[in-house]
Design a protein around this motif. Structure first.
Motif, PDB file in Angstrom:
ATOM      1  N   VAL A 145       0.830  -1.200   0.000  1.00  0.00           N
ATOM      2  CA  VAL A 145       0.000   0.000   0.000  1.00  0.00           C
ATOM      3  C   VAL A 145       0.867   1.254   0.000  1.00  0.00           C
ATOM      4  CG1 VAL A 145      -1.685   1.318   1.320  1.00  0.00           C
ATOM      5  CG2 VAL A 145      -1.952  -1.141   1.097  1.00  0.00           C
ATOM      6  N   LEU A 146       1.868   1.287   0.876  1.00  0.00           N
ATOM      7  CA  LEU A 146       2.737   2.470   0.922  1.00  0.00           C
ATOM      8  C   LEU A 146       3.561   2.600  -0.353  1.00  0.00           C
ATOM      9  CD1 LEU A 146       3.971   2.224   4.623  1.00  0.00           C
ATOM     10  CD2 LEU A 146       2.274   3.792   3.687  1.00  0.00           C
ATOM     11  N   GLY A 147       4.012   1.457  -0.892  1.00  0.00           N
ATOM     12  CA  GLY A 147       4.789   1.494  -2.124  1.00  0.00           C
ATOM     13  C   GLY A 147       3.984   2.018  -3.295  1.00  0.00           C
ATOM     14  N   ILE A 148       2.722   1.609  -3.395  1.00  0.00           N
ATOM     15  CA  ILE A 148       1.862   2.108  -4.472  1.00  0.00           C
ATOM     16  C   ILE A 148       1.676   3.611  -4.346  1.00  0.00           C
ATOM     17  CG2 ILE A 148      -0.509   2.064  -5.349  1.00  0.00           C
ATOM     18  CD1 ILE A 148      -0.544  -0.935  -4.746  1.00  0.00           C
ATOM     19  N   MET A 149       1.500   4.090  -3.122  1.00  0.00           N
ATOM     20  CA  MET A 149       1.368   5.531  -2.914  1.00  0.00           C
ATOM     21  C   MET A 149       2.632   6.264  -3.375  1.00  0.00           C
ATOM     22  SD  MET A 149      -0.528   5.648   0.797  1.00  0.00           S
ATOM     23  CE  MET A 149      -0.501   7.440   0.847  1.00  0.00           C
ATOM     24  N   GLY A 150       3.788   5.686  -3.040  1.00  0.00           N
ATOM     25  CA  GLY A 150       5.043   6.308  -3.454  1.00  0.00           C
ATOM     26  C   GLY A 150       5.210   6.306  -4.964  1.00  0.00           C
ATOM     27  N   LEU A 151       4.906   5.179  -5.603  1.00  0.00           N
ATOM     28  CA  LEU A 151       5.056   5.077  -7.057  1.00  0.00           C
ATOM     29  C   LEU A 151       4.079   5.998  -7.788  1.00  0.00           C
ATOM     30  CD1 LEU A 151       5.462   1.200  -7.399  1.00  0.00           C
ATOM     31  CD2 LEU A 151       7.246   2.921  -7.681  1.00  0.00           C
ATOM     32  N   MET A 152       2.910   6.203  -7.218  1.00  0.00           N
ATOM     33  CA  MET A 152       1.908   7.075  -7.854  1.00  0.00           C
ATOM     34  C   MET A 152       2.129   8.547  -7.510  1.00  0.00           C
ATOM     35  SD  MET A 152      -1.583   4.826  -7.347  1.00  0.00           S
ATOM     36  CE  MET A 152      -2.585   6.076  -8.155  1.00  0.00           C
ATOM     37  N   GLY A 153       3.104   8.826  -6.650  1.00  0.00           N
ATOM     38  CA  GLY A 153       3.371  10.207  -6.278  1.00  0.00           C
ATOM     39  C   GLY A 153       2.324  10.811  -5.366  1.00  0.00           C
ATOM     40  N   ILE A 154       1.600   9.964  -4.634  1.00  0.00           N
ATOM     41  CA  ILE A 154       0.586  10.456  -3.693  1.00  0.00           C
ATOM     42  C   ILE A 154       1.262  10.722  -2.357  1.00  0.00           C
ATOM     43  CG2 ILE A 154      -1.530   9.874  -2.455  1.00  0.00           C
ATOM     44  CD1 ILE A 154      -2.280   8.096  -4.832  1.00  0.00           C
ATOM     45  N   PRO A 155       1.304  11.966  -1.910  1.00  0.00           N
ATOM     46  CA  PRO A 155       2.020  12.266  -0.671  1.00  0.00           C
ATOM     47  C   PRO A 155       1.254  11.804   0.560  1.00  0.00           C
ATOM     48  CG  PRO A 155       0.966  14.240  -1.494  1.00  0.00           C
ATOM     49  CD  PRO A 155       0.725  13.172  -2.529  1.00  0.00           C
ATOM     50  N   LEU A 156       1.996  11.519   1.605  1.00  0.00           N
ATOM     51  CA  LEU A 156       1.376  11.235   2.883  1.00  0.00           C
ATOM     52  C   LEU A 156       0.894  12.544   3.493  1.00  0.00           C
ATOM     53  CD1 LEU A 156       4.038   8.751   4.271  1.00  0.00           C
ATOM     54  CD2 LEU A 156       1.770   8.162   3.462  1.00  0.00           C
ATOM     55  N   ASP A 157      -0.305  12.523   4.046  1.00  0.00           N
ATOM     56  CA  ASP A 157      -0.808  13.710   4.719  1.00  0.00           C
ATOM     57  C   ASP A 157      -1.431  13.286   6.037  1.00  0.00           C
ATOM     58  OD1 ASP A 157      -3.385  12.746   4.198  1.00  0.00           O
ATOM     59  OD2 ASP A 157      -3.528  13.855   2.322  1.00  0.00           O
ATOM     60  N   MET A 158      -2.183  14.195   6.632  1.00  0.00           N
ATOM     61  CA  MET A 158      -2.688  13.944   7.975  1.00  0.00           C
ATOM     62  C   MET A 158      -3.701  12.802   8.032  1.00  0.00           C
ATOM     63  SD  MET A 158      -4.844  17.454   8.179  1.00  0.00           S
ATOM     64  CE  MET A 158      -5.942  17.954   6.856  1.00  0.00           C
ATOM     65  N   MET A 159      -4.250  12.380   6.874  1.00  0.00           N
ATOM     66  CA  MET A 159      -5.170  11.255   6.877  1.00  0.00           C
ATOM     67  C   MET A 159      -4.536  10.001   6.276  1.00  0.00           C
ATOM     68  SD  MET A 159      -8.824  13.086   5.992  1.00  0.00           S
ATOM     69  CE  MET A 159      -9.787  11.585   6.184  1.00  0.00           C
ATOM     70  N   THR A 160      -3.832  10.135   5.152  1.00  0.00           N
ATOM     71  CA  THR A 160      -3.269   8.948   4.501  1.00  0.00           C
ATOM     72  C   THR A 160      -2.131   8.340   5.310  1.00  0.00           C
ATOM     73  OG1 THR A 160      -1.804  10.348   3.171  1.00  0.00           O
ATOM     74  CG2 THR A 160      -3.909   9.728   2.205  1.00  0.00           C
ATOM     75  N   ILE A 161      -1.530   9.110   6.235  1.00  0.00           N
ATOM     76  CA  ILE A 161      -0.456   8.554   7.049  1.00  0.00           C
ATOM     77  C   ILE A 161      -0.951   7.396   7.901  1.00  0.00           C
ATOM     78  CG2 ILE A 161      -0.817  10.086   9.027  1.00  0.00           C
ATOM     79  CD1 ILE A 161       2.585   9.056   7.639  1.00  0.00           C
ATOM     80  N   THR A 162      -2.256   7.384   8.221  1.00  0.00           N
ATOM     81  CA  THR A 162      -2.801   6.332   9.074  1.00  0.00           C
ATOM     82  C   THR A 162      -3.049   5.043   8.303  1.00  0.00           C
ATOM     83  OG1 THR A 162      -5.065   7.098   8.657  1.00  0.00           O
ATOM     84  CG2 THR A 162      -3.916   8.035  10.554  1.00  0.00           C
ATOM     85  N   VAL A 163      -2.930   5.075   6.980  1.00  0.00           N
ATOM     86  CA  VAL A 163      -3.159   3.868   6.186  1.00  0.00           C
ATOM     87  C   VAL A 163      -2.193   2.763   6.597  1.00  0.00           C
ATOM     88  CG1 VAL A 163      -3.021   2.900   3.857  1.00  0.00           C
ATOM     89  CG2 VAL A 163      -4.173   5.073   4.228  1.00  0.00           C
TER      90      VAL A 163
END
Length: 847
Positions: free
Chosen positions: A720-738
């Motif tokens: 999940v975190l790797g897909i976010m990184g590859l897609m360029g989706i930054p971690l923010d105050m909500m996605t950090i909890t994923v």
């Protein structure tokens, strides 16, 4: 109702340890023997929780977005007190269809301004109508007061007014755009001095409590201060929300005359919370609708739809009531805890229902008590293990240095424990009172999806391992690309009012997010610097210290810093003492000499000093403030890099000492939170997995099982975190909890599968047969749970709040990855390692 008549003389299920026997007998004598009393007690608890349900609230004030004990927040508060300024204002952008500087446009602008000033709570505004024009050929620095005029109070030719406003460095790109087509009305929101006094006293008492403890009188005072502060804060938040609504009502009446947008930090906060509140209600109901549909399709019996919904509703109700009783606010970060409680509670209920139906299938003559007792006895321990490990996963958030993240972890811990209690009190008690359910059909024996995954696990051994290894490598690359750099504007869809308003304010009126750079004069104690002592080195030429910003050197320093800040592509409007000096030079029609600089503070009338000097220089503390607005719509916005570049330039190129440079403002506080999120959550995942592995060791008493169990969890979180990184989706105050969510979900599936696999292997020692049986039993419950949640959370993709969309998408993705890992990679590793002894099935084949 008592169930003694239904109870057989001996239990048909062998229970584990002596402690387990004692706990079950206690449970048997209470819950199963007195289901009506059990439900009555739960109802009483629900009624008590409901008494304070109205106290449940969302909070997005600045102190909910800072690190625990963040000194930057304290400095932020002190800065605005010293410079008598605030971020609590709204900005109304106004772009008429025709010429701005025309009688019709200015008359409509005046009417709009007057209607806005009529809103209760708004006592002060700034606009091109009431600011001093400071334009007259006869004006000098010493005659400013005599020639000062405004559009409101004086008959000023519009051409003259336009020139005065457009050429004024203070108003340009703030109250009027560079092209002269757009203007702004700044509305100052009310402040409550008592609120700040209570907050300061609260902080002082809490600091003393942590350092040396409080006396009995001080503890009583702290309790009262906390209550008064909370009451004041809630009143101020309600007042601010009401003002923003009233302002929007006024603006709606002028939309046909001009392009009007509302902006400002309070508006961003209010809209963000409005989106979250709307999502909680609208999409909460939508998720429930999807869950009802999925449960109906899966179980096809009303009781197996209504009972999970009852357990979920009670869990959320009791948790919200607890938060209301404790006055525990929910922030943007923790706002999705309700959805997560639905996931975990639903998972528990589905596992119990599937096991109950399984016993019902294999024991068609068993009575209600036998079925319920067998279900509770079999599922109590794995569900308890699941809850404990999930609590460990979410509990890791308490090691964060950010208060809202800590609160999120604690809220989830409380809610999960409440959910476990509700499921094992309500579901068995209700089943003891209901007639025996209809016999499950033959479809209970076979589930095509889990059967297919079992065959995949059997037939594609090398492929599963190779694919998992390749996925791990790709995920590692993606995780290394993760960042926390994001823009407020990216939180909202482009067709929303807030997004469009931020673009207009960014492009026309100098930017959105406030950033302040504070420069202090060097303290001269009479001792030479270590690197330059003229008594030791005759060639040493120490840098002359600046004693005042109203000196020639001081003025040049602030101009140099101002110009550097203004040159940065991510900064919009920059206002400082340099702005005032250049305005004075324009009024004076030439550079100011040292005497004029020294007297400048007294040359302006008192009301102008509050506009031009007090917010940007404090002679008592020897500080100068540079007020900056960041361009949130800039694709180059990288807060952390910008702040580092500013600090490096001021200390390296300009020669200031580190202690002379301070950066503050909402932009800094938010950046501190994001950077802390990255370091405290992503970088500590290893420690979290070590803790979970330790839990596995305790649960399964085998290092091999613990290692096997941790692998799918690592892969699920990493994917999940790797897909976010590859897609360029930054971690923010909500996605950090994923990350924590993924760990919690994957751990649940792993525990249930291993626990059932161990049961099955004890039957005949055949690993392959145990795997197939596990897929058709616990695998079915895992599939039902995952499908229900994936489909339910897909509705969040319709939100207007982008973090909510990401939350829904990645929560569903986490469920899918955790399920596939638990039904392919996990059993494949169990078949390879054989942690529960030799494979009797293989021995039989060989024999």
């Amino acid at each position: 109702m008592s169930s003694n008549a239904l109870r057989p003389s001996r239990s048909t299920h062998q229970r584990g340890s002596t402690l387990g026997n004692r706990l079950f007998h206690l449970y048997d004598r209470t819950v199963l023997s007195h289901p009506v009393l059990t439900l009555l007690l739960v109802l009483i608890a629900a009624v008590i929780a409901g008494l304070r349900l109205d106290q449940f609230r969302l909070d997005a004030s600045p102190d909910t977005l800072v690190m625990e004990g963040d000194e930057s927040f304290e400095y932020y508060q002190q800065t605005y007190q010293r410079f008598e300024t605030t971020d609590d204002f709204l900005v109304v952008s106004y772009q008429p269809e025709g010429e701005l500087f025309s009688d019709d446009a200015l008359n409509r602008l005046e009417q709009l301004r007057d209607d806005l000033m009529a809103v209760e709570g708004i006592d002060e505004s700034n606009s091109i109508l009431n600011v001093p024009l400071l334009h007259s050929p006869d004006m000098t620095l010493m005659t400013v007061n005599k020639h000062m005029k405004t559009l409101d109070g004086d008959d000023v030719p519009l051409d003259t007014a336009r020139k005065a406003l457009m050429e004024n460095p203070l108003y340009q790109n703030m109250l009027v755009s560079e092209d002269g087509t757009t203007t702004a009305i700044q509305l100052l929101l009310p402040t409550d001095e008592r609120y700040y006094e209570l907050r300061d006293r609260r902080d002082a008492l809490q600091q003393k409590e942590g350092d040396q403890g409080l006396s009995e009188a001080e503890e009583s005072e702290l309790s009262q201060v906390l209550a008064d502060y909370r009451q004041r804060k809630e009143a101020l938040n309600a007042q601010q929300d009401r003002i923003i609504r009233d302002v929007r009502d006024v603006l709606a009446n002028y939309g046909d005359q001009a392009r009007i947008h509302l902006g400002g930090v309070p508006m961003i906060v209010a809209d963000m919370m409005a989106f979250v509140e709307s999502d909680l209600v609208t999409f909460g109901l939508g998720v429930l609708a999807f869950i009802i549909l999925m449960l109906g399709i899966i179980f096809r019996q009303p009781r197996w739809v209504l009972l999970p919904l009852l357990c979920c509703a009670l869990t959320v109700w009791l948790t919200l009531g607890y938060l209301g009783w404790t006055h525990w606010p929910v922030t943007v970060i923790s706002s999705n805890f309700v959805s997560l409680l639905l996931i975990i509670t639903m998972s528990l209920t589905i596992h119990l229902i599937v096991r109950h139906r399984e016993y019902q299938q294999v024991q068609p003559d068993a009575n209600r008590y036998q079925l319920v007792a067998e279900t509770v006895s079999a599922m109590g321990r794995p569900c308890f293990y699941m809850v404990i490990t999930t609590v460990v996963a979410f509990g890791s958030l308490i090691f964060s240095s950010i208060r809202p993240v800590i609160d999120f972890g604690l809220m989830m811990t409380v809610g999960i424990l409440i959910g476990y209690a509700v499921v094992f009190l309500v579901l068995p008690a209700v089943l003891m009172l209901l007639p025996r359910a209809a016999q499950p059909g033959g479809a209970l024996h076979r589930t095509p999806v889990t059967e297919y995954l079992a065959r995949v696990t059997d037939n594609y051994r090398g492929t599963i391992l190779a694919f998992s290894a390749a996925l791990a490598v790709v995920c590692a690359v993606g995780v290394s690309w993760l960042s926390v750099e994001n823009r407020f504007i990216d939180y909202f869809k482009s067709d929303t009012e807030i997004h469009q308003g931020m673009v207009v304010i960014d492009q026309k009126l100098g930017g959105t997010t406030p950033l302040d750079v504070i420069i202090s004069l060097e303290q001269n104690d009479g001792t030479p610097t270590e690197d330059c002592d003229p008594f030791v080195d005759p060639e040493c030429e120490p840098r002359e210290q600046i004693d005042s910003f109203f000196s020639t050197d001081g003025a040049e320093l602030v101009k140099t810093i101002h110009d550097f800040l203004d040159e940065q592509p991510q900064t919009g409007k920059v206002i400082s003492l340099a702005t005032t000096i250049r305005l004075a030079e324009r009024v004076n029609q030439g550079k100011l000499n040292p005497l004029q600089l020294g007297l400048m503070g007294r040359a302006f009338p008192e009301d102008l000093q509050g506009l031009l000097l007090d917010p940007y220089v404090n002679e008592e503390t020897g500080e100068a403030r540079f007020s900056i607005r960041l361009i949130e719509s800039s694709p180059e916005l990288n807060r952390d890099a910008l702040f580092e570049r500013i600090r490096s330039h001021l200390t390296g190129e300009i020669g200031l000492e580190d202690e002379q440079v301070n950066l503050t403002g909402m932009a800094v506080l938010y950046n501190n939170m994001l950077q802390s999120l990255f370091s405290s959550q992503i970088k500590t995942l290893g420690a979290v997995f070590l803790a979970i592995m330790a839990m596995f060791l305790v649960l399964f008493r085998s290092l091999r099982v613990a290692v096997v169990a941790i692998v799918p969890n690592l892969l699920a979180a990493g994917t999940v975190l790797g897909i976010m990184g590859l897609m360029g989706i930054p971690l923010d105050m909500m996605t950090i909890t994923v990350a924590a969510i993924t760990v919690g979900i994957a751990v649940d599936d792993t525990i249930h599968y291993i626990y059932r696999f161990r049961e099955e292997i004890r039957r005949d020692g055949d690993y392959q047969a145990a795997m197939h049986r596990s897929h058709q039993t616990i695998g079915r419950a895992m599939l039902y749970t995952s499908l229900t949640i994936i489909v339910g959370f897909s509705i969040l993709a319709l939100s207007n709040f982008i973090p909510t969309i990401y939350f829904g998408v990645f929560t569903g993705l986490a469920m899918a990855i955790a399920l596939l890992g638990a039904l392919t990679l996990l059993p494949r590793l169990l078949l390879m390692v054989k942690p529960f002894g030799p494979d009797q099935g293989a021995a039989t084949e060989n024999g």
